[in-house]
Structures are given as C-alpha cells and as structure tokens.
Design an enzyme around this catalytic site. Structure first.
Site, mmCIF file in Angstrom:
data_model
loop_
_atom_site.group_PDB
_atom_site.id
_atom_site.type_symbol
_atom_site.label_atom_id
_atom_site.label_comp_id
_atom_site.label_asym_id
_atom_site.label_seq_id
_atom_site.Cartn_x
_atom_site.Cartn_y
_atom_site.Cartn_z
ATOM 1 N N GLU A 139 15.270 29.040 29.031
ATOM 2 C CA GLU A 139 15.865 30.151 28.284
ATOM 3 C C GLU A 139 14.711 30.920 27.662
ATOM 4 O O GLU A 139 14.101 30.457 26.696
ATOM 5 C CB GLU A 139 16.813 29.625 27.194
ATOM 6 C CG GLU A 139 18.047 28.897 27.708
ATOM 7 C CD GLU A 139 19.047 29.826 28.385
ATOM 8 O OE1 GLU A 139 18.948 31.052 28.226
ATOM 9 O OE2 GLU A 139 19.918 29.307 29.090
ATOM 10 N N CYS B 269 16.109 36.546 20.667
ATOM 11 C CA CYS B 269 15.829 36.829 22.085
ATOM 12 C C CYS B 269 16.743 37.924 22.603
ATOM 13 O O CYS B 269 16.405 38.621 23.544
ATOM 14 C CB CYS B 269 15.973 35.557 22.918
ATOM 15 S SG CYS B 269 17.569 34.760 22.697
HETATM 16 P P1 NAD Z 1 6.801 29.490 22.543
HETATM 17 O O1 NAD Z 1 6.942 29.626 24.011
HETATM 18 O O2 NAD Z 1 5.514 29.827 21.916
HETATM 19 O O3 NAD Z 1 7.118 27.975 22.087
HETATM 20 C C1 NAD Z 1 8.346 27.365 22.373
HETATM 21 C C2 NAD Z 1 8.168 25.856 22.321
HETATM 22 O O4 NAD Z 1 7.325 25.440 23.382
HETATM 23 C C3 NAD Z 1 7.521 25.319 21.050
HETATM 24 O O5 NAD Z 1 8.197 24.147 20.666
HETATM 25 C C4 NAD Z 1 6.102 25.010 21.490
HETATM 26 O O6 NAD Z 1 5.463 24.002 20.742
HETATM 27 C C5 NAD Z 1 6.348 24.537 22.900
HETATM 28 N N1 NAD Z 1 5.183 24.595 23.796
HETATM 29 C C6 NAD Z 1 4.083 25.378 23.697
HETATM 30 N N2 NAD Z 1 3.249 25.147 24.743
HETATM 31 C C7 NAD Z 1 3.856 24.220 25.520
HETATM 32 C C8 NAD Z 1 3.512 23.608 26.754
HETATM 33 N N3 NAD Z 1 2.387 23.905 27.408
HETATM 34 N N4 NAD Z 1 4.373 22.701 27.287
HETATM 35 C C9 NAD Z 1 5.539 22.423 26.660
HETATM 36 N N5 NAD Z 1 5.919 22.979 25.482
HETATM 37 C C10 NAD Z 1 5.085 23.872 24.921
HETATM 38 O O7 NAD Z 1 7.999 30.344 21.932
HETATM 39 P P2 NAD Z 1 8.276 30.660 20.394
HETATM 40 O O8 NAD Z 1 7.238 31.625 19.926
HETATM 41 O O9 NAD Z 1 8.508 29.403 19.648
HETATM 42 O O10 NAD Z 1 9.701 31.403 20.478
HETATM 43 C C11 NAD Z 1 9.853 32.761 20.680
HETATM 44 C C12 NAD Z 1 10.183 33.057 22.130
HETATM 45 O O11 NAD Z 1 11.348 32.336 22.514
HETATM 46 C C13 NAD Z 1 10.515 34.508 22.387
HETATM 47 O O12 NAD Z 1 9.941 34.912 23.604
HETATM 48 C C14 NAD Z 1 12.025 34.505 22.493
HETATM 49 O O13 NAD Z 1 12.560 35.584 23.227
HETATM 50 C C15 NAD Z 1 12.252 33.209 23.174
HETATM 51 N N6 NAD Z 1 13.623 32.764 22.945
HETATM 52 C C16 NAD Z 1 14.501 32.738 23.999
HETATM 53 C C17 NAD Z 1 15.824 32.361 23.773
HETATM 54 C C18 NAD Z 1 16.837 32.312 24.881
HETATM 55 O O14 NAD Z 1 17.873 31.682 24.682
HETATM 56 N N7 NAD Z 1 16.612 32.939 26.025
HETATM 57 C C19 NAD Z 1 16.232 32.039 22.487
HETATM 58 C C20 NAD Z 1 15.311 32.093 21.457
HETATM 59 C C21 NAD Z 1 14.009 32.452 21.691
#
Ligand code: NAD
Length: 528
Positions: free
Chosen positions: A259, A293
């Site tokens: 997502e 998002c």
């Molecule tokens: P992010 O991608 O920076 O981090 C998300 C999660 O991934 C965190 O828990 C982080 O620690 C983890 N992570 C980071 N590197 C990783 C790796 N290499 N392997 C596994 N896990 C790893 O995102 P964010 O800044 O926390 O959230 C914002 C983003 O999320 C925005 O792009 C937003 O649009 C998206 N988002 C999407 C939805 C949806 O339902 N489509 C909902 C909410 C947020």
C-alpha cells in the site's frame, strides 16, 4: 506469554508503559528516539531491534499460529471483539499516545484511527465468515466431480507500517490477518514506535498474548522482518521503500501486499456545486496536515468556475484552526524530512512560475508547524504536481474542460484515490470510470476508505493488492482448490489405456458442448 516490546525510557503525555523491558535500554543496545512534533521535545527512547530479535518474535508468533488457526471464525471473531472492548476502555489513553507522537488533533485520532479500526472489526465479525467459508464452483465438463475452494490461513504475517496513521494502518492488517487465522509480527514506523507498543499491549494483556508481536526499529529491522521467515509481508509506506521490500521478499518468494503513496487528483467540472467542492478540497488536502496517502494533492478546475473556486478555497482556508490545543482543525506535521519535502516542492513550483496565495512558509515556532497553503499557476513541469508532497498544500490548476482534466489526472505514475465533482450524477460516474486509480469518490474525497466493504488499494505505482472488503480478507489467506467426486465411476475416460476413437468422440463432444449454432453442434460443416 511474551511479546517483543522494549520499554520506553522517557514518558511524554500518554506514552504507554512498556510491558516487557527487553534489554536494549538496560543492555546498552542500539535505540531510537521519538519526538513530540508539536514541541520538538523528546518523547521516548525505544530499542532498535536486531535481526535475531526479529527472528525470535517470528518464532513466538509461529508457536501461537497452530492453536489460533484451529479456532472457528466465530471463536476468532469473539476474541477480536474482546480486544476491541479493551481498545474502547483505553480510548482516551490511545488518543493521547497517537496525538503525542503524530501531532494530530484529538478528533482526527478518534475518527481516522480508532473509529476506522472499530468499523473494520465490526465488518469482519458480520461478513468475514461468509467470505472465507468454502465455496463450490461449477465443475464444467467434469460433471461427475465436485469442485470447491477453501481459504486457509497463511501462517505468520509481517506488518510494516508508516507514521501518518500509525494506529489504523497497523491495526487494519493485524485484525485482517488475525481474523483469517494468522498471527502477526508488527514493525511500526521508527517515527511512531510508542503507538506500535500500545497496540502490542492491547494484545499482550490477554490470554492469547502471543498473537501479535511488536518489534521496534528502523529500516534494517523492517528488512529483517521481510527476510525473517514470515509467510507474507503487508507493507504500507512510500513507493521507494515498497520497491526495496519487494526486492528483499523476492529472495525467498515471500508474497507482498504493498500500500504505497499517491498524488490524488480532484476534478471539478463546470457544473459542480462550487462551494461544496471548495470545502471538500480544503478538507481533503489539509486534514491530518495533508499527510494522508489519499489526500487531495492536485485539483483541476474547469475554466468557467475556476475563479469562484479559488476564491472560495481561500475563504475556507482562512477559517482553519491550526494549533496545539488538540481541539482545532489540524495540528503539526509529524516528520521533519516531510516538512523539507514540502518546502522543496514549493520552492521548485515558485521558481517555475507558481503563485502562493496562502501560507507557503514554515511557521516560526518550535515543532513541525506548516500553515495551510494554496498555490495557483501550476503545471506538470513542477514537482508539486507530479511527486507526493504529503503536507497541507493545495495546488489548483485551471483546465479547459473535462477532457483536459481527465488527461492531466491520469498523467501520473500514481493511482491511489481520486475524485470528481459535478451535479450531474451520470456524468460523475462516466468520469469516475475513466480515472486511473484504485479508488474514486464522486462529490467527496478520501472517505471511500471508511467503507470497510470496499477494497482499498492502488494501481500503477500506488501498490499491489487490497486491504478491506472480501479482497482484503482473501489477501491474508491461501486459497486451496479441491476436487472431489459427485459420482463414483469405474474408471475415468482418459485413463490408460486410452480408448480407441477418443479423439473423434472428443471432437464430437467439443462441438456439441461449445458450438454456438445447431450445425456446428451436430458436426455439419457450415461451408457446405
Ligand atoms: P516509509 O516508506 O519511509 O516507511 C514505512 C515503513 O517501512 C517504516 O516502518 C520503515 O521503518 C520501514 N522501512 C524502511 N526501510 C525499510 C526496508 N528497507 N525494508 C523494510 N521496511 C523498511 O514511509 P513513511 O514515510 O513511514 O510513510 C509515508 C508514506 O506512506 C507515503 O508515501 C504515503 O503515501 C504512504 N502511505 C500509503 C498508504 C496506503 O494505504 N496506500 C497509507 C499511508 C501512507
């Protein structure tokens, strides 16, 4: 009963007591700090957990899987509703934890975090069993056979969640996975780990205490979970990290549900209720300080109503109460690097000719405060119109007509949510059908997510798979196809030795069964 929860060292307002102090603080292991974005104050210090700790958490969840997956849907549902009662008992405390770590207002936390989760649990309790129970399918030519499919739990689901809705975006995959018979290891965002710990506590204070394990840490901990032997990963976060997760999962062919981000367009046609659309645009772009998002990230307004729309947006924005009272309309942003992205997108847009009509510069006070911002004279050469901004910013672009609006709305690598605004409902449906997105609202925005029966997810770069609805529950299941017998026959026709003339009988059968006119069915050439 154990769960991998590190103790928080510095308790801010509403920060939960860590349940099981686990070393990193005491043993001097690596740790991460989390801050209150409203003030910049240190909120808590939690362990940055290692791959070994992640594997141990997966093993505990694996041990809980057998007994949990053996329960009936009703038994699982009854238990999840007990967890919901615990959630409701702790509602004020949970709202405090969420607001302290995200900077959002209390009403936002109640509606978009707690209510969304309670709704989802309710929907599964009412409809889940019907969706996951075995289903017969027609067996076609094999009329003497009986065919059905059954949905089976997958095992241990790794849930990796972001910071913008740290409660609902952790709990939604958790309760979906649990209802379908799986157990879970949650890795919450390193920006909002105490919300993750509070979720862990909801499950740990329970006879089934090992169903949900929580591991805290950053990207390395997340990657360790992806590589930690789980049976599926559900990831919610950015496109960039989503690609990394999918690449890491590919090594073990672990399935992923992604997502990801969006750049959701809003299309305002010339026959829209402009006042209504303007209010919707402001709410849709500014709620949760724009960190959704499915936020309205760009608006295309038909020329005849453009001036009125912009004027109404500005009037509406002027009324927004942004403060740290907890009772206003929007609060602080959550994450410093996100504020920097907002500033970079605005600087790029202004350098390319955009005009800022409201807000535009970071508020001069401690914490992560950015004012509601409205920008016009924008186009697709600007990052503000093509990349995810994720802040309280509303860029508005004038378009000739619906055709140009649809073309520009679809001119994006993203496809999460979208909206069209018109007083002609039929036209609204026609335009909605043409928008390239996993979700679309007509005369509203964002709230399609609140209908649990509707599957939610993205197309294009916005993701793979769905949460919510029948599709979301089945995402957490392996489907097993079963072929049994309806009638016992002495031998199957195609078994050895293959009967003489089976080829000719086969062709006659094909014609009789699949021919669409009488001549073909009877095997007479249509050319004769
Ligand atoms: P992010 O991608 O920076 O981090 C998300 C999660 O991934 C965190 O828990 C982080 O620690 C983890 N992570 C980071 N590197 C990783 C790796 N290499 N392997 C596994 N896990 C790893 O995102 P964010 O800044 O926390 O959230 C914002 C983003 O999320 C925005 O792009 C937003 O649009 C998206 N988002 C999407 C939805 C949806 O339902 N489509 C909902 C909410 C947020």
């Amino acid at each position: 009963m154990t769960s991998t929860m590190g103790q928080v060292r510095t308790g801010g307002a509403g920060v939960p007591e860590g349940a099981a102090p686990e070393g990193n603080e005491e043993s001097g292991g690596p740790s991460i700090e989390t801050f209150d974005p409203r003030t910049g104050a240190l909120l808590a210090i939690v362990p940055d957990q290692s791959a070994a700790e992640v594997r141990a958490a997966v093993a505990r969840a694996r041990a809980a899987f057998g007994p949990w997956s053996a329960l009936t849907y009703k038994e699982r549902s009854r238990h999840l509703l007990e967890v919901r009662d615990r959630l409701l008992d702790r509602a004020e405390e949970l709202v405090g934890v969420i607001c302290a770590e995200t900077g959002k207002q209390r009403a936002e936390a109640v509606t978009t975090e707690l209510m969304a989760v309670c709704e989802t649990m309710d929907w599964y309790a009412k409809h889940g069993e019907r969706i996951l129970r075995p289903q017969h399918v027609p067996s076609g030519t094999l009329a003497h056979k009986s065919a059905w499919k059954r949905y089976e739990p997958m095992g241990v689901i790794g849930v990796i969640s972001p910071w913008n809705y740290p409660f609902t975006l952790s709990m939604t995959p958790i309760v979906t996975a649990l209802f379908a018979g799986n157990t879970v290891v949650l890795k919450p965002s390193e920006v909002t780990p105490t919300v993750g710990l509070a979720i862990g506590q909801l499950f740990a204070d329970d006879t089934w205490g090992d169903l949900v394990q929580v591991v805290t840490g950053g990207g390395a901990t997340g990657e360790a979970l992806v590589r930690g032997g789980v049976d599926k990963v559900t990831f919610t976060g950015s496109v960039r990290t989503g690609k990394r997760v999918m690449a890491a999962a590919a090594d073990s062919l672990t399935p992923v549900l992604l997502e990801l981000g969006g750049k959701d367009p809003m299309v305002v046609l010339e026959d829209a209720d402009v006042a209504h659309a303007a209010r919707g645009a402001v709410w849709g772009s500014m709620q949760n300080a724009g960190q959704t998002c499915m936020s309205v990230e760009r608006v295309y307004v038909a020329e005849p109503v453009y001036d009125e729309f912009v004027a109404r947006v500005l009037a509406e924005v002027a009324t927004i109460r942004q403060d740290d009272s907890g009772q206003g309309d929007i609060g602080a942003m959550t994450f410093e690097p996100q504020v920097e992205i907002v500033q970079r997108h605005l600087a790029d847009a202004v350098a390319k000719g955009a005009t800022v009509l409201a807000g535009g510069t970071r508020t001069d006070r401690d914490g992560l405060w950015f004012p509601p911002t409205v920008v016009v004279d924008v186009d697709h050469s600007m990052d503000l119109m093509t990349e995810e901004t994720f802040g309280p910013v509303l860029p508005i672009m004038k378009v000739r007509d619906a055709e140009e609006a649809v073309r520009l709305a679809n001119d994006s690598p993203y496809g999460l949510n979208s909206s069209v605004w018109t007083e002609d409902d039929d036209r609204g449906v026609q335009i909605a059908n043409r928008l390239q997105a996993g979700n679309v609202c007509i005369n509203d925005c964002i709230v399609s997510y609140a209908v649990t029966g509707l599957p939610f997810g993205g197309v294009k770069s916005s993701g793979i798979g769905r949460v919510h609805g029948a599709e979301g529950l089945r995402e957490m299941s392996n489907v097993k196809s079963v072929l049994g017998r309806r009638l016992k026959v002495p031998r199957e026709l195609w078994w050895f030795p293959v009967p003489k003339h089976l080829d000719a009988v086969g062709i006659a059968t094909l014609r009789a069964r699949f021919g669409t006119d009488l001549r073909t069915k009877l095997g007479r050439s249509r050319r004769s």
